[in-house]
Each structure stands twice: as structure tokens, then as C-alpha cells.
Enzyme design. Structure first.
Site, short mmCIF file in Angstrom:
data_model
loop_
_atom_site.label_atom_id
_atom_site.label_comp_id
_atom_site.label_asym_id
_atom_site.label_seq_id
_atom_site.Cartn_x
_atom_site.Cartn_y
_atom_site.Cartn_z
N GLU A 58 6.53 -3.40 7.00
CA GLU A 58 5.72 -2.43 7.78
C GLU A 58 6.48 -1.90 8.99
O GLU A 58 6.33 -0.74 9.37
CB GLU A 58 4.41 -3.09 8.24
CG GLU A 58 3.38 -3.28 7.13
CD GLU A 58 3.57 -4.54 6.32
OE1 GLU A 58 4.65 -5.19 6.44
OE2 GLU A 58 2.66 -4.90 5.56
N GLY A 82 1.17 -5.52 2.21
CA GLY A 82 -0.16 -6.03 1.89
C GLY A 82 -0.14 -6.99 0.71
O GLY A 82 -0.94 -7.93 0.64
N ALA A 104 0.82 -1.21 0.00
CA ALA A 104 0.00 0.00 0.00
C ALA A 104 0.85 1.25 0.00
O ALA A 104 2.00 1.23 0.43
CB ALA A 104 -0.90 0.00 1.23
N GLU A 122 0.74 -10.28 2.02
CA GLU A 122 -0.37 -10.79 2.83
C GLU A 122 -1.47 -11.38 1.94
O GLU A 122 -2.08 -12.39 2.29
CB GLU A 122 -0.92 -9.69 3.74
CG GLU A 122 0.05 -9.36 4.86
CD GLU A 122 -0.43 -8.25 5.77
OE1 GLU A 122 -0.63 -7.14 5.25
OE2 GLU A 122 -0.62 -8.49 6.98
#
Ligand code: NAD
Length: 745
Positions: free
Chosen positions: A145, A122, A82, A125
Site C-alpha cells: 500500500e 488486503g 484490491a 490482511e
């Protein structure tokens, strides 16, 4: 087919149906980290993406002709995750990738992630929610992150340990390492994505009718370790030690630990709780600010209007380094690592041999860290690295970096020589820590090609390169120095010329306050502790012992502040009407140069030792000193230590901004994070000032300067006062309150 906005990473949904017919539709995916875009645009895009992903999965599940779903990226990249800017947007909190990842996992049809390029944050993930992951051998994966003060909040902390085990997951999640995870089995051909499609179609990876249950990571147990508890407590100690007060690594650890102790759903809830703590901690904002500040300073400008937009760097095919002491040897190593051929020059054969040995030692060590390092670096090849005492060898180099003693006369002599010998286009750089670039340039016939390139010790490790333009330095020279920083994998920050430039100039009042605190009753270990608890890797006294007290002593002697050139009758604790502490000079007179002599502000096990121990000799020396000078000793609390050291440093930063030495607060923050060990999770000194509040900083400086009217470093900067009077504008607006033209970033 959905509309794709340009510049977005996309994923393709490919419905693989039995007769090899492929329907494809495209949805915009999480925007690449490198693309800056308006948060509201991102919001729409992410929502469109999530909605489309959900709809697509539901349609695929409902369509009996669909046998499997494959998710892949476009243009050779799976997903870079992101947009960081989106995280700090309050609206961002409403968007949840986690449930979509769960939806992927719950799909009744096999879902395959085909990973090429990068799968980060993300993006990874999403891949963890798939039932199968297939990756190109060069694909790089990670959950970075933590580096922006967060944790993987889309169930990644719960799925990754189930896939790769706790030790590997902890390592990836708490450090943010980006790894190449694929090791191709021997003899296996590396395929490109079209081949991968073909493989799927041939059902090699998906034997028909294979149950999906065991492929769902949330249903798998976390692999057990025989000594899980002991392993986790050891890992926590390590994580805390490396974090220096940064919350994210420890909370990442807690999230992974939850995966080992709780069922998946409870672990996910814990992950969310911890994510929210981080999101509101202030550290995530600081780290994200630091991330963007580092990019912003690449776009340099000078008050005269020169800028990155109009200047082009010249190529550097060959460089030279003069002086192979502490700095020169690191600079040579850095250049060799960047595959720039280097000539290394010393003043005589004895120094040359010492320098050569030191450089070879560093290069051998660096090569050991790299895969096939020795062959790639090829530093035994004289065409790549040549040692000499002969200036004539420098005739054909494109750039010279001078790193001889910090002495103006010597530097000028060398620059005069270089100006005569080097080819006309060659750039002449000085590694001086503080001296006047204009004066050095005046010794040459090409002042437009003279520039300060201030490396930090150890030069092959530290990321900062402070780049100082002089009065005549050309934009091409600045652009070339910035390009050099990039090639050396360093962060270049362009600043103007003044004593100590930006970094060291801010350091002077900080170091001065630290010593004044000792005079007034504190101890080195107390001051260091406060600064290290704040998050600095090393406090001012341990730092001074490491760098060598003699360096500053020599400089102060040069400035006539101590030593034989001090006019007789000068008061011991005053210079030019201002407070001065002779403590560091007295230590040097006692042969206490720091680690190199085994004694300084601390004692060490031996000369060259590294373990600092409080020294009773120093404590009694300090008491005697206070008695001699009739200084009333008092207890100094942690708050005062922190504020006097840091606020005086920040105060100098405001003066630097007001004088146009740095073109924005981001520059000072990047300098401090990358060169002086300022804790990144506090965003740099100027960002920190904005979080503390400028009015508070001003009030405290006023209080301390009233108590110490003879210390100019505590007198509040006029620019700081102005900003407070203007009502504390946000940091990004500060520069607009200066009346100079071109002062905006
Ligand atoms: P150093 O004393 O370790 O090394 C200086 C070297 O220069 C010596 O090896 C010396 O033999 C050589 N030299 C002297 N005269 C010479 C000549 N005429 N020709 C060729 N070589 C000559 O010093 P250092 O700590 O490496 O510092 C070098 C420069 O870098 C100084 O200007 C210093 O202020 C600056 N600097 C130092 C640090 C640091 O942490 N040490 C950090 C940043 C900048």
C-alpha cells in the site's frame, strides 16, 4: 454457490467436515491489481465479496457439522489485493475490510489461509485474520500500500508486528517489499494445494480441540525488543531519509509504532486516522496516477498513426555496444543481466582494457547482489560477453547500441560503418542525449532501422529508456526498442525527435533558471535545498557536479555558444538576442568540472569525492562576477526559486505536447519520475501542474517573463494559455484540445 465474474480472483470456502465430505462455494474476491475495471463494478464486487464472506463465516460458525474453514484462491493465486482504482473512488471509503478480518479472527471454528501465488495488500490482511496460515514455498507476500501512498488499512499494521515482530513488520510495511516468506524446513516435501487439503483432513495441522485463543493475533502482545525506543527512533530517521517528502512511509511507521504502544483496538483506530490522512493528502492520488501512467505509456502511438497495436517486435538474440565510457559500461551490464549475449567494442586497446575492467567491476557487484548471480550471468564466458576493437565481429548481432562521444561527425561515421557491416535486419540504436536522429540515420542505408535509445546514468540502474523515433523509423523498430526496454526491466517511453528530445529539452530551461538565480543573488546550496525539499533526490547544482560540468561545456562549444567559435564581440551575457549565463563555462575554464576534479559548484574532499561542501571560493567568485557585470544582488525567496525552476520546465512540457513530440502528459511524467528523480508522490511535472492549477502557473510565468523579457523559457506556452482559456480541463482531456489528428492517447 455464488456467481463468479470472469477475470476475478476468487476464494473458495471449503468446509472441512469430519467425514471428509467437502462443500465448496465460491465468492468473487478482491479484483486483481492488473485488471482494470469500472469503479462501480468493483464496488459491487467488493461488497458482494465482503457480504458473502460475512454470511459464509456466520453459516460456518452456526453449522455444527463444520469443523474448520479454509480460505484459498483460485488459479494458484491467493489474492493480489484490491483494485487500486477503487482507492481513489470516494465511495470506496464506505467499504471496510477491517471488520471482516476481525470477524474471521473471532470465528469459533479454526480458519486457515492456504496461500499460493501472491497474497498482497488486503489479501495478506485477510490471511492475518486467519488462525493459521500455510503457504506454498513460492508464495509471495507483501503489504505494498505504501507504494501507492497509503497504508494497510484493514488492521494489517496492527497484526503483522504481532506475528513477525516490529523490525520485520516495519521493513515490509514502510517499503512495500514483496517477499517470499516461506523457508521450507529441511526434508519437507513441498505440497500443492490438493495435498494441503489432505493434510488438513488428516488433522496434521489442526489437532482436535486445540484452543483458538492463542492463534488470534489481536490477542497476542507485540514481541518486545530490549531497546524498542532507540530502535524506533533510528528506524524513523531511516524512513524519513528514504521518503524524500513522501508521507506514506512515515505514517506507516506511526501506525506500527502505535501497535507497540497501544492495545489492539486503539491501534486500529490510529491506523484508520492515519489511513484517512493519506487518502486525502493528494499524494496517494499522485502515486496512483504514476502507477497507471507507467502502464499507459506502454501503449505507444506516433502522430503518423503507427502504434503498439499493429507493430511486432523482432527478437534480439545478440547485441553490441559501441563505446565503453560512462554510459556504454552500464548498458553492457544491463544487457548481460538480461541474459542477452553482448559484443562490447572500443576505439583502441587502451580504452578497451579500461572499459573491460569497468564492466567486470559492475558485473561482479551486480552478481553479488543476486542469488547465484555469478553462475547465472556467466559473464566470463566469451559467448555471453565478448570485448573487441574489431567492427567485423558485429556482423551477426541483431541490435547495436552506440554510446560514443556526443559528436555528430563521429556518430555519423560509426553509423555509416555499421550500416555496411551489420546484417540487413540489424537495428541501429544511438544513445545520444540530444542530437538529431534523422541526421544520424542519414549516414546509413537503413534509416527505418535507426532509433534513439536514450539510457540514463547509471545505465544499469536507472529505469528510464527514452525511445526516439526519427522520420523514417519503422513501427517494428519502435516495437523492438520497447521490447528491449521491457527485457532490460526498464520503462520505455516513445517520443519524437527534437533537440534534447522530451526529457533533456525540459531540463534545459530548468538548469538555465538555476544558473540565472545564482547571477541574481542566490547560492547553489540554496537552490539545491529548495529543489531537494520539494522531493528531488538531488538539486540541479549537485546534479551538475555529479554528471560533470565538462559535458555541457563540450556541447555548448559544439553549438558555438562558447569557446573559440564564438564570434568576437559577442556580449558576455547574451546569445542570439537572449539572456545567457557564462557562469558554467567560467567554472570549466577554471578546471572546475565537478566531483571528478574535486571542485565545481561545491568543493569535495578530493577529486572523485562525493561529499559536497559549500565553497567560499565560489561565493566570492559569484560576488566578483556580479560586480563585473553590474548585476544588482537581491534576496531570492524559496517560492521564486521553486517556481522559476519548475514552472519553466513544465512550460517546455506544454510546448512538447503541442508539437506532438510526446503523445500525452503521462509520457512526460513517466520520463521525469524514472529518469530525472522527480518525486513520484508529486506525480510528475505535468500532473503537478494540474494540481497547482494551470491558471496559477500561467500567472506566475507571465509575472516572471515580464521581469525577464529576454528569457524565452519563461514566456508562457501557447498551449498552456489555450488550456487556461478553455477553463482548466482535467489532465486526461488536455490532448483533445490540440487540433492534430491522432493526438489522443
Ligand atoms: P564517455 O566519454 O564516457 O564515453 C565515450 C566512449 O566512447 C569512450 O570510452 C570512447 O573511447 C568511446 N569511443 C569514442 N570513439 C569511438 C569509436 N570510434 N569506436 C568505439 N568507441 C569509441 O561518454 P558517455 O558519457 O558514456 O556518453 C556516451 C553517449 O551517451 C553520448 O552520446 C552522450 O551524450 C550520451 N549520454 C550520456 C549520459 C551521461 O550521463 N554521461 C547520459 C545519457 C546519454
Amino acid at each position: 454457490k455464488l456467481h463468479v465474474q470472469s477475470g476475478y480472483t476468487v476464494i473458495f470456502f471449503k468446509y472441512l467436515i469430519c467425514k471428509n465430505t467437502i462443500y465448496t462455494f465460491i465468492v468473487p474476491f478482491l479484483i486483481s491489481m492488473l485488471i482494470l475495471c469500472q469503479p462501480h463494478l468493483l464496488l459491487v464486487s467488493v461488497e458482494i465479496f465482503l457480504q458473502a464472506l460475512e454470511d459464509g463465516l456466520k453459516r460456518a460458525d452456526a453449522d455444527p457439522s463444520v469443523k474448520a474453514v479454509m480460505i484459498c484462491g483460485e488459479n494458484g493465486k491467493f489474492s493480489a489485493g484490491a483494485d487500486i482504482k477503487g482507492f481513489s473512488s470516494p465511495k470506496r471509503r464506505g467499504i471496510a475490510l477491517g471488520p471482516i478480518v476481525s470477524l474471521i479472527e473471532r470465528s469459533e471454528k479454526p480458519v486457515v489461509a492456504a496461500i499460493e501465488g501472491v497474497a498482497l495488500g488486503g489479501g495478506l490482511e485477510v490471511a492475518l485474520g486467519c488462525h493459521y496460515r500455510i503457504a506454498h514455498v513460492k508464495a509471495r507476500m507483501g503489504l505494498p500500500e505504501v507504494t501507492i501512498g497509503l497504508l494497510p488499512g484493514a488492521e494489517g499494521t496492527q497484526r503483522l508486528p504481532r506475528l513477525v515482530g516490529v523490525p520485520a513488520a516495519l521493513d515490509m510495511i514502510t517499503t512495500g517489499k514483496v517477499l517470499c516468506l516461506v523457508i521450507p524446513p529441511k526434508g519437507v516435501k513441498i505440497c500443492s494445494l490438493p495435498d494441503v487439503d489432505a493434510l488438513f483432513c488428516n488433522s496434521i495441522f489442526l489437532p482436535p480441540g486445540q484452543p483458538l485463543g492463542p492463534r488470534r493475533l489481536s490477542l497476542k502482545p507485540v514481541p518486545k525488543l530490549p531497546n524498542m525506543e532507540a530502535f524506533l527512533s533510528e528506524a524513523l530517521v531511516k524512513v524519513k531519509k528514504q521518503a524524500h517528502g513522501c508521507l506514506a512511509p512515515e505514517l506507516c511507521f506511526q501506525a506500527v509504532k502505535a501497535a507497540t504502544e497501544q492495545p489492539f483496538a486503539d491501534g486500529v483506530r490510529r491506523e484508520q486516522e492515519l489511513f484517512n490522512v493519506l487518502l486525502t493528502s493528494g499524494q496517494a492520488q499522485a502515486l496512483q496516477y504514476a502507477f497507471f501512467a507507467e502502464r499507459a505509456v506502454q501503449k505507444w502511438t506516433t502522430p503518423s498513426g503507427a502504434s503498439w497495436k499493429s507493430a511486432s517486435p523482432q527478437p534480439i538474440h545478440k547485441a553490441a555496444v559501441i563505446g565503453l565510457g560512462t554510459m556504454g559500461r552500464g548498458i553492457v551490464t544491463s544487457l548481460v543481466k538480461a541474459k542477452i549475449p553482448v559484443v562490447a567494442l572500443e576505439q583502441d586497446l587502451e580504452y578497451l582494457n579500461m572499459g573491460r575492467k569497468a564492466v567486470m567491476f559492475l558485473l561482479e557487484r551486480e552478481a553479488m547482489k543476486m542469488e547465484q548471480g555469478a553462475q547465472t550471468l556467466d559473464f566470463h564466458n566469451p559467448a555471453r560477453l565478448q570485448f573487441t576493437v574489431d567492427f567485423d565481429v558485429l556482423r551477426d548481432v541483431d541490435l547495436v547500441i552506440e554510446a560514443v562521444f556526443e559528436n555528430m561527425a563521429l556518430k555519423k561515421e560509426i553509423f555509416h560503418k555499421l550500416s555496411r557491416i551489420c546484417k540487413p535486419g540489424a537495428f541501429l540504436c544511438t544513445n545520444t542525449s540530444a542530437l538529431n536522429i534523422n541526421e544520424i540515420a542519414s549516414a546509413t542505408s537503413r534509416p527505418q532501422q535507426v532509433i534513439g535509445t536514450h539510457f540514463f546514468s547509471p545505465a544499469h540502474v536507472m529505469k528510464l529508456l527514452e525511445i526516439i523515433y526519427g522520420h523514417h523509423t519503422s513501427p517494428t523498430t519502435i516495437a523492438t526498442a520497447m521490447q528491449l526496454a521491457k527485457v532490460l526491466k526498464k520503462v520505455g517511453v516513445v517520443v519524437g525527435n527534437c533537440f534534447g528530445f522530451a526529457g533533456n529539452r525540459m531540463m534545459f530551461p530548468y538548469a538555465q533558471q538555476a544558473v540565472f538565480l545564482l547571477e541574481e543573488g542566490s547560492r547553489p546550496e540554496a537552490v539545491d535545498q529548495v529543489i531537494e525539499d520539494f522531493g528531488f533526490r538531488i538539486g540541479p547544482f549537485r546534479m551538475s557536479d555529479l554528471a560533470g560540468l565538462d559535458v555541457g561545456w563540450r556541447s555548448r562549444k559544439g553549438q558555438g555558444l562558447t569557446g573559440p567559435s564564438l564570434p568576437p564581440g559577442t556580449p558576455a551575457r547574451q546569445r542570439h538576442g537572449h539572456r545567457y549565463s557564462p557562469l558554467p563555462d567560467l567554472l570549466c575554464e577554471n578546471g572546475r568540472f565537478g566531483q571528478k576534479t574535486g571542485k565545481g559548484w561545491y568543493q569535495y574532499e578530493k577529486a572523485g569525492g562525493r561529499t559536497a561542501k559549500p565553497d567560499p571560493w565560489l561565493h566570492s567568485f559569484l560576488s566578483q562576477y556580479r560586480d563585473t557585470h553590474r548585476i544588482k544582488t537581491r534576496f531570492i525567496d524559496q517560492e521564486e526559486i521553486l517556481e522559476r525552476c519548475l514552472f519553466s520546465l513544465i512550460n517546455e512540457g506544454f510546448d512538447i505536447l503541442a508539437e506532438g513530440i510526446a503523445s500525452g502528459p503521462e509520457h512526460l511524467d513517466v520520463i521525469y519520475i524514472n529518469g530525472y528523480g522527480w518525486p513520484k508522490h508529486r506525480g510528475g511535472p505535468m500532473f503537478y501542474a494540474s494540481t497547482v492549477g494551470l491558471s496559477r502557473i500561467l500567472a506566475k510565468l507571465q509575472k516572471y517573463s515580464e521581469a525577464h523579457p529576454d528569457v524565452p523559457g519563461l514566456q508562457p506556452s501557447a498551449f498552456l494559455k489555450k488550456l487556461v482559456a478553455m477553463g482548466n480541463p482535467p489532465l486526461k482531456e488536455w490532448m483533445s484540445y490540440l487540433s492534430r489528428p491522432n493526438n489522443k492517447l
